[in-house]
Design a protein around this motif. Sequence first.
Motif, mmCIF file in Angstrom:
data_model
loop_
_atom_site.group_PDB
_atom_site.id
_atom_site.type_symbol
_atom_site.label_atom_id
_atom_site.label_comp_id
_atom_site.label_asym_id
_atom_site.label_seq_id
_atom_site.Cartn_x
_atom_site.Cartn_y
_atom_site.Cartn_z
ATOM 1 N N ARG A 59 2.918 -10.178 3.757
ATOM 2 C CA ARG A 59 2.341 -9.837 3.799
ATOM 3 C C ARG A 59 2.990 -7.973 4.647
ATOM 4 O O ARG A 59 3.330 -6.732 4.526
ATOM 5 C CB ARG A 59 0.565 -9.760 4.371
ATOM 6 C CG ARG A 59 -0.455 -8.723 3.556
ATOM 7 C CD ARG A 59 -1.479 -8.859 3.867
ATOM 8 N NE ARG A 59 -2.525 -8.010 2.808
ATOM 9 C CZ ARG A 59 -3.896 -8.383 2.976
ATOM 10 N NH1 ARG A 59 -4.435 -9.293 3.417
ATOM 11 N NH2 ARG A 59 -4.936 -7.303 1.991
ATOM 12 N N ASN A 63 5.934 -5.420 2.772
ATOM 13 C CA ASN A 63 5.573 -3.722 2.739
ATOM 14 C C ASN A 63 6.073 -3.405 4.442
ATOM 15 O O ASN A 63 5.250 -2.418 4.740
ATOM 16 C CB ASN A 63 4.203 -3.398 2.521
ATOM 17 C CG ASN A 63 4.018 -3.244 0.807
ATOM 18 O OD1 ASN A 63 5.094 -2.637 -0.194
ATOM 19 N ND2 ASN A 63 3.258 -5.094 0.641
ATOM 20 N N LEU A 66 5.635 0.407 5.514
ATOM 21 C CA LEU A 66 4.695 1.181 5.922
ATOM 22 C C LEU A 66 3.270 0.477 6.699
ATOM 23 O O LEU A 66 2.664 1.007 7.645
ATOM 24 C CB LEU A 66 3.497 1.444 4.640
ATOM 25 C CG LEU A 66 4.470 1.826 3.825
ATOM 26 C CD1 LEU A 66 3.693 1.070 2.160
ATOM 27 C CD2 LEU A 66 4.292 3.502 3.678
ATOM 28 N N TRP A 67 3.948 -0.900 7.172
ATOM 29 C CA TRP A 67 2.696 -1.472 8.422
ATOM 30 C C TRP A 67 3.671 -1.010 9.278
ATOM 31 O O TRP A 67 2.867 -0.676 10.550
ATOM 32 C CB TRP A 67 3.279 -3.515 8.384
ATOM 33 C CG TRP A 67 2.124 -4.166 6.712
ATOM 34 C CD1 TRP A 67 2.270 -4.021 5.974
ATOM 35 C CD2 TRP A 67 0.836 -3.373 7.464
ATOM 36 N NE1 TRP A 67 1.897 -4.457 5.030
ATOM 37 C CE2 TRP A 67 0.653 -4.696 6.183
ATOM 38 C CE3 TRP A 67 -0.329 -3.220 8.750
ATOM 39 C CZ2 TRP A 67 -1.402 -4.923 5.965
ATOM 40 C CZ3 TRP A 67 -0.852 -4.125 8.131
ATOM 41 C CH2 TRP A 67 -1.654 -4.308 7.164
ATOM 42 N N ALA B 25 0.886 -0.642 -2.167
ATOM 43 C CA ALA B 25 0.701 -1.168 -0.835
ATOM 44 C C ALA B 25 0.358 -0.749 0.220
ATOM 45 O O ALA B 25 -0.514 -1.278 1.244
ATOM 46 C CB ALA B 25 2.333 -0.964 -0.356
ATOM 47 N N ARG B 26 -0.185 1.066 0.439
ATOM 48 C CA ARG B 26 -1.151 1.654 0.463
ATOM 49 C C ARG B 26 -2.749 0.916 1.013
ATOM 50 O O ARG B 26 -3.131 0.732 1.580
ATOM 51 C CB ARG B 26 -1.183 2.922 0.375
ATOM 52 C CG ARG B 26 0.044 3.974 1.175
ATOM 53 C CD ARG B 26 -0.244 5.064 2.099
ATOM 54 N NE ARG B 26 1.407 5.074 2.763
ATOM 55 C CZ ARG B 26 1.860 5.779 1.798
ATOM 56 N NH1 ARG B 26 1.770 6.172 1.010
ATOM 57 N NH2 ARG B 26 2.839 5.783 2.146
ATOM 58 N N ASP B 28 -3.402 -2.046 -0.296
ATOM 59 C CA ASP B 28 -3.475 -3.540 0.079
ATOM 60 C C ASP B 28 -3.266 -3.633 1.496
ATOM 61 O O ASP B 28 -3.595 -4.461 2.556
ATOM 62 C CB ASP B 28 -1.841 -4.505 0.021
ATOM 63 C CG ASP B 28 -1.589 -5.869 0.583
ATOM 64 O OD1 ASP B 28 -2.837 -6.312 0.321
ATOM 65 O OD2 ASP B 28 -1.430 -5.939 1.575
ATOM 66 N N ILE B 29 -2.942 -2.990 2.424
ATOM 67 C CA ILE B 29 -2.945 -2.296 3.778
ATOM 68 C C ILE B 29 -4.421 -2.012 4.292
ATOM 69 O O ILE B 29 -4.457 -3.283 4.770
ATOM 70 C CB ILE B 29 -1.581 -1.306 4.603
ATOM 71 C CG1 ILE B 29 -0.715 -1.463 3.994
ATOM 72 C CG2 ILE B 29 -2.352 -1.149 6.210
ATOM 73 C CD1 ILE B 29 0.587 -1.082 4.322
#
Lengths: 474, 219
Positions: A59, A63, A66-67, B25-26, B28-29
């Motif tokens: 996960r 990405n 962004l993480w 993606a945002r 999912d975060i």
Amino acid sequence: MEIKSMRFKANASGALVNTVLQGNLKTSKGKFVTRRAETIKELDDFEGTRDAATAIRNRVIDNLDLWLERFEQKALDTGAQVLWARDGAEVCRLVTEIALQHGVTKVAKSKSMLSEEAGLNQALEAAGIQPVETDLGEYILQIDNNEPPSHIIAPAVHKSLDQVADLFHKVHGTPRKTEIPALTREAREVLRSHFLSADMGLSGGNFLIAETGSVALVTNEGNGRMVTTLPKVHVVITGIEKVIPTLEDLSTLMRLLPRSATGQPISNYVSVLTGVKKPAEHDGPEHLYFILVDNGRADAVGSDFHAMLRCIRCGACMNHCPVYQTIGGHAYGWVYPGPMGSILTPLYAGLEKSIDLPHAATLCNQCGVVCPVKIPLPDLLRKLREKQTERGLRPLTERIGLRLWAWAALRPKIYALGAGFGARYLKWLAGGTDRIRLLPAAPEWTLGRDFPAPQGKTFRELYAARQKPAKETT
Amino acid sequence: MSSREDILGRVRANLHRGATNAAAAREDILAALSNRSHGPKPAIDGSPQALLERFRLKSEQQSTTADIVAGESDVPAAIARYLTTMSLPKSAVAWPSLAALDWAAAGLKVDGRGARDADPVGITGCFCAIAETGTLMLCSSADTPATVSLLPETHIAIVNASRILPCMEDAWALARKELGVLPRAVNFISGPSRTGDIEQTVVLGAHGPYRVHLVIVAD
Ligand code: SF4
């Protein structure tokens, strides 16, 4: 750290005839393996936990940009500072700058593989700052002329009790002790004074938690707690891939990491550190820095080796590797040994500088079976071998040999002729026995074993002979 | 270009980051951070008695010792008994939050402060305890300094039985509920400090305490 992986063959041969090392490897062999096998049984759903851990790591790395931004924002909110380093040299520069800025003369270090990647100790010494390794294994190596670690969890696993006893006697100038508890106490007393007098604590990070901007540190000795509690400055050095989303994810990973590493249900100390000391608090650092390091990781993102970024550095793959068990960790020539090292070294230090590492495996998949985050290590090793061939990095003789073979293999008649000749030649070479002692074309292959002698006919000849009577009866 | 931009730029390029996949993606975060879903947990009997038994058993497997008392007022005497049995000094440093207990009546000299190198015994409470692995969760604050469980050779922890939870996930939920934000240091402690760095032989008392003793208050 200097890369010595090009000397893999020579190093491995040296390790095989080093009787002291072989004895030490035998002493430690299997201990982690047995304990791991016992403790994973305590989990009702070990496979499900591995799947969950794999999903957590995927996960984030899927990405990662962004993480990382999310973690950075959270960490800044807690009062920490976040710095970025492209490579080892930049890590050294940043740590030295921080040290000089805070007037630091001594750095107490808990284990950080990234500081090994960067060669940080040498850089600190050059700047007149004293680095002190406080993990017992790392300390033993540091006082033995900065010997490199041979295992990521048990850095001094290649050393025997006798060797440590001699070393402490020589370096500490104390009477020679022969009991492990006494030696441990001696190191404790020496290092306690360093913990109390260091102005900076330096640690790695097992995980960075995006939810809270925290770092999670896992240790057994308590040195990780010391270096993050007593000195006024704490610097965390981690790879950019270490982010995980939540504290719940930490809980899942903690069911696997200690079990896979040392076979413990949990490590003695799991510390989740967030921000700096509050005004009324007695302890804790006043300044907290994160150094997020690339050193090859960013380029692995999205590549054929993307899955390798899931690694949680448990060491299970090396503990279970027949090659590692036989030659120990130093032969691999850089920071990370074993199967994970044979992938990370080419990725981070350069494929051309570690030509033999992707071949330092039997591809038996013991590593893949035990990896808590299901990294397909043998597949990645095979991929690296492909890359080497693509980039023309294999030795000339091997390349010519494979070309010739490919040319023949595409021409069935010629292939059959060659195979027939080969089988008869090998039979002749065996001279009536069932084995060949020395293969003239590949003497290394028969160095430690015999080559079984063919019967003189090829598979295709035997197959054809069998088909004939079968046809006659129908 | 700054290292940050260089590194993030390459990660973005390698992930083919664009407006559409960024939005996904945002999401999912946000989902990961708000759902806080957890992986498989071992089945643990959640009844108070079972939790207490499991916690005690798992603690003892980590070489921790344990004693049970009926109420908080019995704690100083229990600690005094333990120190006598172990031939340890009757003076200790304790979390300031525990200073109100009647230590003197049990013949103990207890200072409520952060620990110093020479303190032989450190007495702490704990935020909660975890039955799955026999683990203590300690949260640092001015009243609960982290050094007390770290520097002394003997660490004694007071555990309220009602605060023994099944798993680490439950401990986080409780921390979110009661503390809101995480303290500077959350320390999960499972037994005395140890090392296996010489010949993979486990030795107790590496840099932290040599022994951990629990006084469980049955409340
Ligand atoms: S590759 Fe897997 S088994 Fe090897 S250290 Fe990393 S997580 Fe552990």
